[in-house]
Design a protein around this motif. Sequence first.
Motif, PDB file in Angstrom:
ATOM      1  N   ILE A 117       0.844  -1.195   0.000  1.00  0.00           N
ATOM      2  CA  ILE A 117       0.000   0.000   0.000  1.00  0.00           C
ATOM      3  C   ILE A 117       0.877   1.241   0.000  1.00  0.00           C
ATOM      4  O   ILE A 117       1.865   1.320   0.727  1.00  0.00           O
ATOM      5  N   ILE A 118       0.448   2.222  -0.795  1.00  0.00           N
ATOM      6  CA  ILE A 118       1.005   3.568  -0.728  1.00  0.00           C
ATOM      7  C   ILE A 118      -0.153   4.452  -0.268  1.00  0.00           C
ATOM      8  O   ILE A 118      -1.197   4.508  -0.911  1.00  0.00           O
ATOM      9  N   GLY A 130       1.640  12.754  -4.089  1.00  0.00           N
ATOM     10  CA  GLY A 130       2.433  12.027  -5.064  1.00  0.00           C
ATOM     11  C   GLY A 130       2.135  10.545  -5.216  1.00  0.00           C
ATOM     12  O   GLY A 130       2.849   9.852  -5.941  1.00  0.00           O
ATOM     13  N   LYS A 131       1.094  10.046  -4.576  1.00  0.00           N
ATOM     14  CA  LYS A 131       0.787   8.610  -4.650  1.00  0.00           C
ATOM     15  C   LYS A 131       0.515   8.156  -6.087  1.00  0.00           C
ATOM     16  O   LYS A 131       1.063   7.152  -6.532  1.00  0.00           O
ATOM     17  N   THR A 132      -0.326   8.892  -6.786  1.00  0.00           N
ATOM     18  CA  THR A 132      -0.696   8.498  -8.150  1.00  0.00           C
ATOM     19  C   THR A 132       0.520   8.510  -9.074  1.00  0.00           C
ATOM     20  O   THR A 132       0.691   7.588  -9.884  1.00  0.00           O
ATOM     21  N   LEU A 177       4.151   5.610   3.206  1.00  0.00           N
ATOM     22  CA  LEU A 177       3.420   6.843   3.483  1.00  0.00           C
ATOM     23  C   LEU A 177       4.056   8.005   2.736  1.00  0.00           C
ATOM     24  O   LEU A 177       5.252   8.275   2.894  1.00  0.00           O
ATOM     25  N   THR A 178       3.240   8.681   1.929  1.00  0.00           N
ATOM     26  CA  THR A 178       3.688   9.915   1.294  1.00  0.00           C
ATOM     27  C   THR A 178       3.385  11.046   2.275  1.00  0.00           C
ATOM     28  O   THR A 178       2.226  11.319   2.567  1.00  0.00           O
ATOM     29  N   PRO A 179       4.411  11.683   2.824  1.00  0.00           N
ATOM     30  CA  PRO A 179       4.183  12.723   3.836  1.00  0.00           C
ATOM     31  C   PRO A 179       3.682  14.019   3.198  1.00  0.00           C
ATOM     32  O   PRO A 179       3.818  14.231   1.993  1.00  0.00           O
ATOM     33  N   LEU A 203       8.091   7.969   2.996  1.00  0.00           N
ATOM     34  CA  LEU A 203       8.874   8.176   1.778  1.00  0.00           C
ATOM     35  C   LEU A 203       9.596   9.518   1.847  1.00  0.00           C
ATOM     36  O   LEU A 203       9.075  10.487   2.424  1.00  0.00           O
ATOM     37  N   PRO A 204      10.761   9.594   1.237  1.00  0.00           N
ATOM     38  CA  PRO A 204      11.469  10.879   1.213  1.00  0.00           C
ATOM     39  C   PRO A 204      10.760  11.874   0.291  1.00  0.00           C
ATOM     40  O   PRO A 204      10.057  11.473  -0.644  1.00  0.00           O
ATOM     41  N   THR A 205      10.921  13.153   0.573  1.00  0.00           N
ATOM     42  CA  THR A 205      10.443  14.186  -0.340  1.00  0.00           C
ATOM     43  C   THR A 205      11.566  14.352  -1.369  1.00  0.00           C
ATOM     44  O   THR A 205      12.544  15.067  -1.122  1.00  0.00           O
ATOM     45  N   ALA A 206      11.420  13.625  -2.452  1.00  0.00           N
ATOM     46  CA  ALA A 206      12.467  13.535  -3.474  1.00  0.00           C
ATOM     47  C   ALA A 206      11.802  13.330  -4.834  1.00  0.00           C
ATOM     48  O   ALA A 206      10.570  13.274  -4.933  1.00  0.00           O
TER      49      ALA A 206
END
Length: 182
Positions: free
Chosen positions: A8-9, A16-18, A120-122, A162-165
Amino acid sequence: MKKDNFFIITGGPGMGKTSLIEALAARGYDCVPETGRDIIRQQVAAGGNALPWGDREAFARLMFEQSLADFQQRVGQTAPVFFDRGIADTIGYLELCGLPVPAAMREAAALYRFNNKVFLTPPWKDIYEQDSERKQSFDLAVATCNSMVATYQQLQYELTVLPTATIAERIRFILSAAGLPG
């Protein structure tokens, strides 16, 4: 029923998940798109009210039903599958809205288990954008993320932030953390 090959994301909207799901699909991984956007499109086209700005309980029910069907349709797969949100996200949505969570949803989230590592996308203001389907403010997107964190923790999943990258860097991070080839 636990599927260690189901990843899961999750996170707040617009984080940014999509884009990650699309990039994973381009690499040949089986990916399940977010159900919420599809439901919004269907409801708007049909003149329905099962929408986040309409009947939120009906919207949540449709999301839950589709998330459950997505899991069940792939249950025989042994290759990795990436999901843009999971069954538990509907619980987090209802709790965020202050709406009751039906027992059947909690039971399904406990019964149909994904890989214990949830990505997890923060919150990331630099990439956040509103559109015709994503009407939430950034603050509400952050609150949504916090609700997902609480929900997945209650269900005893391990959240991996997840990193902000760049998308490519995030994909490398996901695949490495999942123990998959890049």
